[in-house]
Design a protein around this motif. Structure first.
Motif, PDB file in Angstrom:
ATOM      1  N   ALA A   1      58.282  20.138 102.702  1.00 11.97           N
ATOM      2  CA  ALA A   1      58.806  21.323 102.017  1.00 11.97           C
ATOM      3  C   ALA A   1      59.757  22.094 102.931  1.00 11.97           C
ATOM      4  CB  ALA A   1      57.659  22.222 101.567  1.00 11.97           C
ATOM      5  N   ASP A   2      59.394  22.163 104.212  1.00 11.68           N
ATOM      6  CA  ASP A   2      60.261  22.848 105.179  1.00 11.68           C
ATOM      7  C   ASP A   2      61.564  22.071 105.400  1.00 11.68           C
ATOM      8  OD1 ASP A   2      58.366  24.837 105.511  1.00 11.68           O
ATOM      9  OD2 ASP A   2      57.367  23.790 107.167  1.00 11.68           O
ATOM     10  N   ILE A   3      61.459  20.752 105.322  1.00 14.78           N
ATOM     11  CA  ILE A   3      62.661  19.922 105.490  1.00 14.78           C
ATOM     12  C   ILE A   3      63.642  20.170 104.350  1.00 14.78           C
ATOM     13  CG2 ILE A   3      63.540  17.561 105.551  1.00 14.78           C
ATOM     14  CD1 ILE A   3      60.948  16.731 106.930  1.00 14.78           C
ATOM     15  N   TYR A   4      63.121  20.215 103.124  1.00 12.41           N
ATOM     16  CA  TYR A   4      63.990  20.465 101.974  1.00 12.41           C
ATOM     17  C   TYR A   4      64.600  21.865 102.041  1.00 12.41           C
ATOM     18  CZ  TYR A   4      62.532  16.149  99.681  1.00 12.41           C
ATOM     19  OH  TYR A   4      62.312  14.823  99.371  1.00 12.41           O
ATOM     20  N   GLN A   5      63.830  22.809 102.549  1.00 14.84           N
ATOM     21  CA  GLN A   5      64.342  24.165 102.710  1.00 14.84           C
ATOM     22  C   GLN A   5      65.476  24.190 103.739  1.00 14.84           C
ATOM     23  OE1 GLN A   5      63.604  26.820 100.923  1.00 14.84           O
ATOM     24  NE2 GLN A   5      65.021  28.123 102.075  1.00 14.84           N
ATOM     25  N   LEU A   6      65.271  23.460 104.833  1.00 18.37           N
ATOM     26  CA  LEU A   6      66.313  23.367 105.860  1.00 18.37           C
ATOM     27  C   LEU A   6      67.557  22.684 105.303  1.00 18.37           C
ATOM     28  CD1 LEU A   6      67.318  23.605 108.790  1.00 18.37           C
ATOM     29  CD2 LEU A   6      66.160  21.433 109.269  1.00 18.37           C
ATOM     30  N   GLN A   7      67.354  21.663 104.490  1.00 18.40           N
ATOM     31  CA  GLN A   7      68.489  20.956 103.897  1.00 18.40           C
ATOM     32  C   GLN A   7      69.303  21.885 102.995  1.00 18.40           C
ATOM     33  OE1 GLN A   7      67.436  17.515 101.569  1.00 18.40           O
ATOM     34  NE2 GLN A   7      69.510  16.673 101.628  1.00 18.40           N
TER      35      GLN A   7
END
Length: 223
Positions: free
Chosen positions: A17-23
């Motif tokens: 979820a944090d990765i998608y937010q960073l993306q």
């Protein structure tokens, strides 16, 4: 040169979820053209295809971290800008490393600079050739009509009246010659883009428009 970019290597313990937010954050940045999230499994598959063997079976585990593949807009695809972007991105706790081949980036930019200079020189050469040919044509035209010109002078025609048709013809031929030169030039640019697809991209339309206008005006004025 909009295929130039880098890989944002993520830390192992980062939640998806944090990765998608960073993306999403990366996609909103003005210097980024596109991003692609590469999972550990996808990274392993790409590496396996590149190596031609199952390295995970040999190692017993997948050592590759998740990452985000970033592509930059053309004006940011240079070593100085990438270094600034790298420093900016390293402020995020979820990012382990910003990986890119520095030597390749420098080489590509140097090659682009040289190609740009060659194209500029080629455009100047084409313009000069066009101007020379057109000037010679106009001179021959004047010479062939010298008796008509003398007759017009005898009946009182002014210099401006006599010169006007030749000036119009010269401007028209200069414009035509410039279009031919531009057609050859843009054809060369197209061939370069096809030959180095994914590396070279001349998409600075403002610069191309200025170049085209400059060639046309030069062709008209010098004639």
């Amino acid at each position: 040169m909009e295929s130039i970019g880098f890989n944002v290597i993520l830390k192992e313990n980062v939640k998806e979820a944090d990765i998608y937010q960073l993306q999403k954050i990366l996609d909103s940045r003005e210097f980024i053209l596109s991003t692609e999230y590469i999972t550990k499994e996808e990274a392993a598959l790409e590496t396996e295809q590149m190596l031609g063997e199952d390295f995970i079976r040999f190692l017993g585990y997948n050592p590759l971290p998740p990452s985000i593949r970033v592509r930059l807009h053309q004006r940011w695809a240079n070593p100085d800008s990438v270094m600034i972007i790298e420093q900016d991105l390293m402020q995020y706790d979820s990012i382990e490393e910003v990986y890119y081949k520095k030597s390749l980036l420098y080489t590509v930019n140097e090659n682009i600079r040289q190609i740009t200079l060659i194209i500029l020189g080629f455009s100047i050469l084409l313009t000069l050739i066009s101007v020379t040919l057109i000037n010679n044509t106009i001179r021959l035209s004047i010479y062939s009509k010298r008796f008509i010109i003398n007759t017009m002078q005898l009946v009182g025609a002014t210099r401006s009246f006599i010169r006007k048709p030749f000036l119009f013809t010269s401007a028209a031929m200069g414009f035509t010659g410039s279009l031919v030169a531009l057609a050859i030039l843009f054809g060369l640019i197209y061939l370069l883009q096809e030959e180095f697809e994914g590396v070279i991209s001349f998409k600075d339309y403002d610069m191309m428009s200025i170049l085209a206008l400059g060639v046309i005006l030069t062709g008209i004025v010098l004639n």
